[in-house]
Design a protein around this motif. Structure first.
Motif, PDB file in Angstrom:
ATOM      1  N   ALA A  95     -10.248 116.449 -23.174  1.00  0.00           N
ATOM      2  CA  ALA A  95     -10.778 115.611 -24.253  1.00  0.00           C
ATOM      3  C   ALA A  95     -12.300 115.529 -24.196  1.00  0.00           C
ATOM      4  O   ALA A  95     -12.986 115.784 -25.187  1.00  0.00           O
ATOM      5  CB  ALA A  95     -10.167 114.212 -24.159  1.00  0.00           C
TER       6      ALA A  95
ATOM      7  N   LEU B   1     -14.824 117.453 -26.816  1.00  0.00           N
ATOM      8  CA  LEU B   1     -15.598 116.581 -27.704  1.00  0.00           C
ATOM      9  C   LEU B   1     -17.099 116.742 -27.466  1.00  0.00           C
ATOM     10  O   LEU B   1     -17.889 116.710 -28.410  1.00  0.00           O
ATOM     11  CB  LEU B   1     -15.174 115.124 -27.515  1.00  0.00           C
ATOM     12  CG  LEU B   1     -13.806 114.761 -28.108  1.00  0.00           C
ATOM     13  CD1 LEU B   1     -13.367 113.385 -27.629  1.00  0.00           C
ATOM     14  CD2 LEU B   1     -13.834 114.807 -29.631  1.00  0.00           C
TER      15      LEU B   1
ATOM     16  N   VAL C 130     -20.929 112.021 -35.528  1.00  0.00           N
ATOM     17  CA  VAL C 130     -20.479 112.742 -34.334  1.00  0.00           C
ATOM     18  C   VAL C 130     -21.260 112.277 -33.107  1.00  0.00           C
ATOM     19  O   VAL C 130     -20.697 112.082 -32.024  1.00  0.00           O
ATOM     20  CB  VAL C 130     -20.632 114.268 -34.531  1.00  0.00           C
ATOM     21  CG1 VAL C 130     -20.298 115.007 -33.241  1.00  0.00           C
ATOM     22  CG2 VAL C 130     -19.721 114.748 -35.656  1.00  0.00           C
TER      23      VAL C 130
ATOM     24  N   ILE D 266     -19.933 110.696 -29.570  1.00  0.00           N
ATOM     25  CA  ILE D 266     -20.263 111.165 -28.221  1.00  0.00           C
ATOM     26  C   ILE D 266     -20.804 110.021 -27.370  1.00  0.00           C
ATOM     27  O   ILE D 266     -20.493 109.903 -26.182  1.00  0.00           O
ATOM     28  CB  ILE D 266     -21.288 112.315 -28.287  1.00  0.00           C
ATOM     29  CG1 ILE D 266     -20.657 113.546 -28.956  1.00  0.00           C
ATOM     30  CG2 ILE D 266     -21.788 112.680 -26.891  1.00  0.00           C
ATOM     31  CD1 ILE D 266     -19.467 114.115 -28.216  1.00  0.00           C
TER      32      ILE D 266
ATOM     33  N   LEU E 233     -18.038 108.022 -26.189  1.00  0.00           N
ATOM     34  CA  LEU E 233     -17.282 108.813 -25.214  1.00  0.00           C
ATOM     35  C   LEU E 233     -17.919 108.789 -23.824  1.00  0.00           C
ATOM     36  O   LEU E 233     -17.222 108.785 -22.809  1.00  0.00           O
ATOM     37  CB  LEU E 233     -17.193 110.257 -25.715  1.00  0.00           C
ATOM     38  CG  LEU E 233     -16.456 111.291 -24.868  1.00  0.00           C
ATOM     39  CD1 LEU E 233     -14.956 111.044 -24.942  1.00  0.00           C
ATOM     40  CD2 LEU E 233     -16.783 112.694 -25.354  1.00  0.00           C
TER      41      LEU E 233
ATOM     42  N   SER F 115     -14.514 121.098 -36.222  1.00  0.00           N
ATOM     43  CA  SER F 115     -14.526 119.953 -35.308  1.00  0.00           C
ATOM     44  C   SER F 115     -13.145 119.367 -35.085  1.00  0.00           C
ATOM     45  O   SER F 115     -12.987 118.487 -34.225  1.00  0.00           O
ATOM     46  CB  SER F 115     -15.455 118.857 -35.849  1.00  0.00           C
ATOM     47  OG  SER F 115     -16.789 119.266 -35.825  1.00  0.00           O
TER      48      SER F 115
ATOM     49  N   PRO G 157     -11.185 119.630 -31.077  1.00  0.00           N
ATOM     50  CA  PRO G 157     -10.919 118.683 -29.991  1.00  0.00           C
ATOM     51  C   PRO G 157      -9.650 117.868 -30.212  1.00  0.00           C
ATOM     52  O   PRO G 157      -8.955 117.535 -29.251  1.00  0.00           O
ATOM     53  CB  PRO G 157     -12.156 117.766 -29.996  1.00  0.00           C
ATOM     54  CG  PRO G 157     -13.209 118.557 -30.662  1.00  0.00           C
ATOM     55  CD  PRO G 157     -12.514 119.406 -31.666  1.00  0.00           C
TER      56      PRO G 157
ATOM     57  N   THR H 149     -12.248 107.531 -25.819  1.00  0.00           N
ATOM     58  CA  THR H 149     -12.001 108.885 -26.313  1.00  0.00           C
ATOM     59  C   THR H 149     -11.375 108.836 -27.702  1.00  0.00           C
ATOM     60  O   THR H 149     -11.733 109.622 -28.585  1.00  0.00           O
ATOM     61  CB  THR H 149     -11.078 109.655 -25.353  1.00  0.00           C
ATOM     62  OG1 THR H 149     -11.668 109.694 -24.056  1.00  0.00           O
ATOM     63  CG2 THR H 149     -10.870 111.083 -25.829  1.00  0.00           C
TER      64      THR H 149
ATOM     65  N   GLY I 157     -13.200 110.276 -30.882  1.00  0.00           N
ATOM     66  CA  GLY I 157     -12.462 111.305 -31.612  1.00  0.00           C
ATOM     67  C   GLY I 157     -12.215 110.933 -33.056  1.00  0.00           C
ATOM     68  O   GLY I 157     -12.230 111.789 -33.946  1.00  0.00           O
TER      69      GLY I 157
ATOM     70  N   ILE J 283     -15.067 111.872 -35.213  1.00  0.00           N
ATOM     71  CA  ILE J 283     -15.108 113.316 -35.464  1.00  0.00           C
ATOM     72  C   ILE J 283     -14.071 113.695 -36.518  1.00  0.00           C
ATOM     73  O   ILE J 283     -14.333 114.502 -37.406  1.00  0.00           O
ATOM     74  CB  ILE J 283     -14.888 114.094 -34.155  1.00  0.00           C
ATOM     75  CG1 ILE J 283     -16.071 113.860 -33.213  1.00  0.00           C
ATOM     76  CG2 ILE J 283     -14.740 115.594 -34.426  1.00  0.00           C
ATOM     77  CD1 ILE J 283     -15.932 114.502 -31.854  1.00  0.00           C
TER      78      ILE J 283
END
Length: 285
Positions: free
Chosen positions: A94, A98, A130, A134, A137, A243, A246, A265, A269, A272
């Motif tokens: 993951a 990502l 995005v 991140i 994440l 994208s 992921p 996550t 995600g 995204i």
């Protein structure tokens, strides 16, 4: 025209699904990363060569002026694959996937430098989405943390991949996408060949089935379809739709590796996924 667009979009989604198998395979295959990438490149080159000969495609580089960019593109592809697989090993499927999929953001910002297109404000907005994903994440800023190292390695991989795609953009109307991919993986396999003598490959026989899937499904078929999509979409559009990789990868990791993403996550995600849906709808217009 609308049906043709839908068909091209469907092929791009299929390419995205096939390429997304790289996450699970990269994490699962028990070999040194450079060895995995050499096997991937060599097998991919073999499968693509057989296909190109069957389709009677012209395998030659048509102009000496194309040699530097094809060679540079191959080098960037090799660096991208090696650093991406290191990102997977350092973290998990993951996080590794990502992190690498910051490349649509990077592509959207770099594309005006390589083409005559202007920076699209919509791409900037989706790029920010995005980046926020991140940020959510990422763990705490501790460089001893392997997950953070995986994220940084994934972002570096994304830079290499973005530049490589933009370099190849001008060649997709001159060369078949499968031929371009065969040329690239052949060069990568030649450059990485020395690792087969310097690294431990004692258990390579047990990994052959996974290496074959990586070489054929992920590399030969998936990447060729993805490169071919540049004929019908901008690199930014193809990258943002790509994208979804992921998401496919996380599902595969859950099913085959029993990796369960945490809430961060899922939130990252989700952002995204939102960019993929928005760009898919926008590209239909």
């Amino acid at each position: 025209m609308k049906n043709q667009h839908n068909n091209h979009l469907l092929l791009l989604v299929i390419a995205t699904l096939l390429v997304s198998t790289s996450g699970v395979l990269g994490k699962h295959i028990d070999l040194p990363t450079p060895v995995i990438i050499w096997c991937r490149s060599a097998l991919g080159a073999l499968f693509l060569f057989i296909f190109c000969r069957y389709k009677k495609l012209n395998l030659k580089i048509q102009s000496k002026k194309d040699v530097p960019t094809i060679l540079l593109g191959a080098i960037l592809l090799g660096i991208h694959w090696v650093t991406y697989f290191y990102a997977l090993k350092l973290s998990n499927v993951a996080i590794g996937m990502l992190a690498m999929f910051t490349f649509p953001v990077i592509t959207a910002f770099l594309e005006p430098l390589f083409t005559k297109s202007k920076l699209n404000p919509v791409h900037i907005l989706m790029g920010l989405m995005v980046l926020i994903g991140i940020y959510i994440l990422a763990p705490e800023l501790n460089f001893e943390n392997t997950h953070l190292k995986g994220i940084l390695m994934g972002i570096f991989s994304a830079v290499c991949y973005s530049i490589r795609n933009l370099i190849l953009k001008k060649h997709v109307h001159k060369y078949d996408g499968t031929v371009l991919m065969m040329q690239q993986v052949s060069i990568v396999s030649i450059l990485l060949f020395p690792v087969m003598f310097k690294m431990d490959i004692s258990n390579i026989q047990t990994q052959v089935p996974y290496l074959l899937i990586l070489g054929l499904v992920t590399t030969a078929i998936g990447h060729s379809l993805f490169i071919s999509s540049f004929k019908y979409f901008s690199v930014s559009t193809a990258s943002i739709i790509g994208s979804a990789q992921p998401i496919f990868g996380i599902i595969m990791a859950f099913l085959f590796l029993n990796e369960i993403p945490n809430l961060n996550t899922f939130f990252g995600g989700a952002l995204i996924i939102a960019t993929v849906v928005i760009e898919s709808m926008r590209s239909r217009k």
